[in-house]
Design an enzyme around this catalytic site. Sequence first.
Site, PDB file in Angstrom:
ATOM      1  N   SER A  47      18.461  25.026  54.954  1.00 56.59           N
ATOM      2  CA  SER A  47      17.380  24.579  55.964  1.00 56.59           C
ATOM      3  C   SER A  47      16.678  23.280  55.528  1.00 56.59           C
ATOM      4  O   SER A  47      16.800  23.279  54.365  1.00 56.59           O
ATOM      5  CB  SER A  47      16.573  25.815  56.198  1.00 56.59           C
ATOM      6  N   TYR A  60      10.996  31.470  51.054  1.00 60.64           N
ATOM      7  CA  TYR A  60      11.936  30.991  51.890  1.00 60.64           C
ATOM      8  C   TYR A  60      12.276  29.363  51.423  1.00 60.64           C
ATOM      9  O   TYR A  60      13.455  29.225  51.477  1.00 60.64           O
ATOM     10  CB  TYR A  60      11.551  30.784  53.267  1.00 60.64           C
TER      11      TYR A  60
END
Length: 155
Positions: A47, A60
Amino acid sequence: MPLTELSETMWRRVLDVKLTGSFLMTKAILPTMIAAGAGGSIVNISSIAGKRGSAYTAAYNVSNFGIQGFTQSMAMELAPHNIRVNAVCPGLIGTSRMDSLAQTPEWETKIIQTIPLKRAGTDEEVACLIAWICSPDAAYMTGQSINFDGGVVMW
């Protein structure tokens, strides 16, 4: 959530799903790929959250930074087998997951305004990038983490 509220259980869960999942999947397929002797391509999904940190997303962010480091390490290790390893780093992609995150139309509009191309990407566009990475046209590319975010991260 703030780091002061992030439990060790949640920290481990995020890292287990994202980072350990990538490790286990790669480990499972490597013996077959190496034994086949035909080379190949592994594409990890990271990501843009692995390109820059942000508040309230420590686990994350760490898991995505880790996937990009894992990608580079595996690219170096597997190059002698002609196995290429790259990562795709999407930004905002218009999927059903995003529908559940977009609490209000105002939130979505605000996020879209941060994207130079002024729209979310599509899952079809991500699939096309992955197909290209796996194709002979990308035979000289390995160890890369490719931003796919409409221009949000430009470096």
